[in-house]
Design a protein around this motif. Structure first.
Motif, short mmCIF file in Angstrom:
data_model
loop_
_atom_site.label_atom_id
_atom_site.label_comp_id
_atom_site.label_asym_id
_atom_site.label_seq_id
_atom_site.Cartn_x
_atom_site.Cartn_y
_atom_site.Cartn_z
N GLU A 706 0.84 -1.20 0.00
CA GLU A 706 0.00 0.00 0.00
C GLU A 706 0.87 1.25 0.00
O GLU A 706 0.58 2.22 -0.71
CB GLU A 706 -0.93 -0.01 1.21
N HIS A 736 -14.08 -8.50 5.85
CA HIS A 736 -13.54 -7.15 5.69
C HIS A 736 -12.38 -7.16 4.69
O HIS A 736 -12.27 -6.25 3.84
CB HIS A 736 -13.07 -6.63 7.05
N THR A 737 -11.52 -8.18 4.76
CA THR A 737 -10.37 -8.25 3.87
C THR A 737 -10.81 -8.54 2.44
O THR A 737 -10.25 -8.00 1.47
CB THR A 737 -9.39 -9.32 4.36
N ARG A 740 -11.92 -5.30 1.01
CA ARG A 740 -10.78 -4.46 0.61
C ARG A 740 -10.19 -4.96 -0.70
O ARG A 740 -9.84 -4.17 -1.59
CB ARG A 740 -9.70 -4.47 1.69
N GLU A 743 -12.27 -3.81 -3.61
CA GLU A 743 -12.06 -2.39 -3.93
C GLU A 743 -10.79 -2.19 -4.77
O GLU A 743 -10.79 -1.44 -5.74
CB GLU A 743 -11.96 -1.57 -2.64
#
Length: 765
Positions: A706, A736-737, A740, A743
């Motif tokens: 990132e 949740h991962t 991500r 996205e």
């Protein structure tokens, strides 16, 4: 009001010795030409010339005047005088002073949209009742946005709230002679019931009386088309019951104590609804898709939409598809957006005429920029001015609504304003100068892109400003940002320079992008970049460099596109060229890239052999950075073959090399490769059943990715981590991962993977 204006016009005529008609006639006589002869020489009809010389046409268009000056052979001061007289005539013809008692204009029946803006005016009136609240609303925006239409609509809606009256006054802000405050106050005082003999003679006295009347009288004053703070400030209520709405193309940043509303184009849905409303009573049936296309071409500008709608209403034989087809031609779009006395180009022209000459030059030349937006550095290059001069020009253009700015320091045109700027450029600057300017601008853009790209080459350090004409890039982060936000511009420059045979510049730029392309591997333009460069190398007769670009094309089809057969075709071509020219580095690169395609095709033995050969050649050449890449690729081959322990050992050896200060690896290669190697270690640990260690390594790798903006490997690592978390029973963290990962996949354009991860993030009950 009219008497005062007539006196002013008479005074002007006394001080102006020559009119356009007189000067044109004098030059024609001096040239010993009849009207018919001048018409033939200029291409302007004899009837039009007659109207000009009789004063019926006081301000012909710029292109017409240019044709006349060329035909008459005028140069220097004579040419400039005729052009300026025509310009003054155009402006003077557009403006006449109103009479009456400031009655509010009618509101159009088909008014559409602007719900939030109307709510803003309502809230302004109500909030203004609170102590200390501003009672003045300022509505700003560029030409054609419907500021007056909106404000008149709001004023009609608010009329019941103002028993003291609603009054409207056009301040003629775009006129060469805006309405003076003393004259405006006189008109407003008369409208408020003050007899002529009771109106003070000076501005201060009139403004004081005006404010005292509005203090206790609940009246709404609409001040339309304000020119400046100095003009409008004496006309504002001083507090109390009276309120005011002001419109202006200028920002009027110096006005204090006002609430501001910046008007933008209509959203596409509302723009289509406006067209539908205008056309509701006509007999023809128009397809919704054609109206949608029309609305898009009008760019959400209410004036353009009104013109398009009126043209269709006045021509029952037309349909929306016919007009949309006409507007498709950008060269003719502004000419087509004309209906009677409504002309979108005229609206823009009024703002253009307000600019200083230097700002006009910057404005029209910015139409050459190939990208959607630009910064002050590029504006300075295009405008042929200093960076300080560019800032001043950009500020003036934003102030008049001819450019839109953003918090990031970038500027952009509305699409129709860009077409207007392009027309001004074509009409006011010779083709040879336009071509030279385009070459200057595109050369600058490509030099900037080349310099930015080289920041990512192994061993590259900050240059000692090798080219003082370029904007300074002081870090990899700045170079990365410049390349991304200016991609449309430098890619357009690459195309242009390739088309005019500047092959060396094209090839230099593409070669500088080699390492940066790894950071932005899913960008859609790399195939075009490296194709143009391969063609440039072929044109230069340089097979070694051509092989390099073919290898990069092979990479494009391997990584972002996964077209494996095409990858192998390009590596074979590169191998042939590199072998014939003795380009060892490109032979090794062809082996390395081919190995990636062979691995994905399941031909693992061939892939391993090619990768080993590439690694040997890179190491022999002392290219430790690419040798490092080969080690990682060998680990991936072993993983795909199911040899997880051997693959893990290979990746751990790679990490040790990356952490060895004596390895000779460049810092940028270490920063790029380390998070990917960590992720591969995590994958192998997971495949070997060492789940906690795998989760730890992947989490560390994702954080580093990132920071380095490595979106593609980050997405894959996130998906792998999410699966491991699910296996560990950590369902919430896993969902949740996965979200991500979805996205990030979406951001790089991998919609299939994004959908897959989104489904896993939201499992069915």
């Amino acid at each position: 009001m009219c008497d005062l204006h007539q006196i002013a016009e008479k005074e002007h005529s006394i001080t102006t010795p020559s009119s356009f008609a007189e000067v044109l006639r004098r030059h024609r006589h001096a040239a010993r030409l009849t009207l018919e002869q001048l018409a033939e020489a200029s291409g302007v009809s004899a009837r039009t010339l007659s109207d000009m010389e009789r004063g019926r046409s006081k301000g012909p268009q710029h292109r017409t005047v240019t044709a006349l000056t060329d035909a008459l052979g005028l140069t220097g001061a004579d040419r400039k005088q005729l052009v300026e007289l025509a310009r003054e005539g155009r402006l003077r013809d557009r403006w006449t002073r109103p009479t009456g008692l400031c009655e509010l204009p009618r509101s159009v029946d088909d008014f559409t949209g602007r719900a939030a803006e109307l709510a803003w005016t309502n809230e302004l009136v109500r909030a203004a009742d609170a102590p200390g609240a501003a009672g003045v609303g300022l509505i700003t925006g560029s030409a054609g946005l419907g500021k007056t239409t909106l404000t008149v609509r709001a004023a009609h809606t608010l009329r019941p709230d103002f028993p003291g009256g609603v009054f409207f006054l056009d301040l003629f802000g775009m006129s060469p002679q805006p309405l003076p405050p003393t004259e405006a106050l006189s008109m407003l005082l008369r409208a408020l019931g003050i007899a002529d003999q009771q109106i003070p003679g000076d501005v201060a006295g009139r403004a004081s009386l005006y404010r005292s009347l509005l203090r206790d009288r609940r009246a709404l004053i609409v001040l339309d088309n304000a020119a400046s703070e100095e003009q409008v400030r004496p006309l504002l209520p001083g507090g109390g019951a009276g309120k005011a709405l002001v419109t202006s193309r200028r920002l009027l940043a110096g006005l204090e104590g006002v609430r501001r509303l910046s008007l933008g184009p209509l959203p596409l849905l509302e723009a289509t609804e406006l067209l539908t409303g205008i056309l509701k009573d006509r007999g023809a049936s128009d397809e919704g898709s054609a109206l949608w296309q029309l609305a898009q071409m009008c760019g959400g500008l209410p004036l353009a939409l009104r013109i398009a709608g009126n043209r269709l209403v006045s021509r029952p034989g037309w349909n929306a598809a016919d007009l949309a087809a006409r507007l498709t031609n950008e060269e003719r779009r502004l000419d087509q957006l004309s209906a009677g006395d409504l002309k979108i180009a005229t609206a823009f022209g009024l703002s253009y005429e307000q600019l200083a000459d230097s700002t006009r030059r910057v404005f029209r030349r910015l139409a050459l920029v190939p990208g959607r937006n630009f910064d002050a550095a590029l504006a300075a290059v295009v405008g042929g001015t200093s960076i300080e001069g560019a800032w001043d020009a950009l500020d003036e253009l934003v102030d008049l609504g001819l450019l839109q700015d953003s918090m990031s320091g970038r500027y952009r045109f509305h699409d129709l304003v860009r077409l207007f700027a392009r027309d001004r450029l074509r009409d006011e600057e010779p083709a040879v100068e336009r071509d030279a300017l385009t070459l200057t601008m595109t050369s600058w853009l490509l030099r900037m892109a080349t310099t930015a790209g080289r920041w990512f080459e192994p061993g590259y350090g900050r240059p000692n400003r090798p080219d003082p004409d370029l904007a300074d890039l002081s870090s990899e982060e700045e170079a990365d940002h410049w390349l991304r936000v200016n991609v449309d511009s430098w890619l357009g420059a690459l195309r242009h320079l390739a088309s005019v045979g500047r092959y060396a510049a094209v090839l230099d730029c593409a070669e500088s992008m080699h390492w940066f392309s790894d950071r932005w591997m899913h960008a859609p333009h790399w195939q075009e970049v490296f194709t143009l460069a391969a063609e440039a190398a072929e044109a230069l007769g340089d097979p070694a460099r051509q092989a390099g670009q073919l290898n990069l094309l092979a990479w494009v089809h391997l990584v972002p596109r996964e077209d494996l057969e095409t990858t192998l075709r390009y590596t074979a071509q590169a191998m042939d060229l590199a072998t014939r020219s003795g380009a060892t580095a490109q032979i090794a690169m062809a082996h390395h890239t081919a190995a990636g395609a062979l691995r994905r095709l399941g031909r693992l033995d061939e892939a391993i052999a090619s990768e080993i050969q590439a690694a040997k050649m890179f190491r022999a050449d002392g290219d430790i950075d690419r040798y490092c890449q080969c080690l990682g690729a060998l680990g991936t081959c072993l993983r795909d073959a199911g040899h997880y322990a051997e693959a893990l050992e290979q990746y751990l050896d790679l990490l040790a090399l990356l952490d060895d200060d004596r390895s000779g690896l460049t810092p940028s290669t270490v920063a790029f490769t380390r998070p990917i190697a960590l992720a591969r270690v995590g994958e192998c640990l997971g495949l070997l059943g060492q789940r906690p260690e795998a989760i730890s390594k992947l989490t560390e790798a994702i954080s580093l990715m990132e920071q380095a903006q490595l979106a593609a490997p980050q997405a894959r690592a996130l998906e792998t981590l999410a699966a491991l978390l699910a296996e560990a029973g950590r369902t919430g963290e896993s969902c949740h991962t996965y979200a991500r990962a979805a996205e990030v996949y979406e951001a790089i354009g991998d919609t299939e993977a994004s959908g897959r991860c989104r489904d896993l993030a939201n499992p069915a009950p």
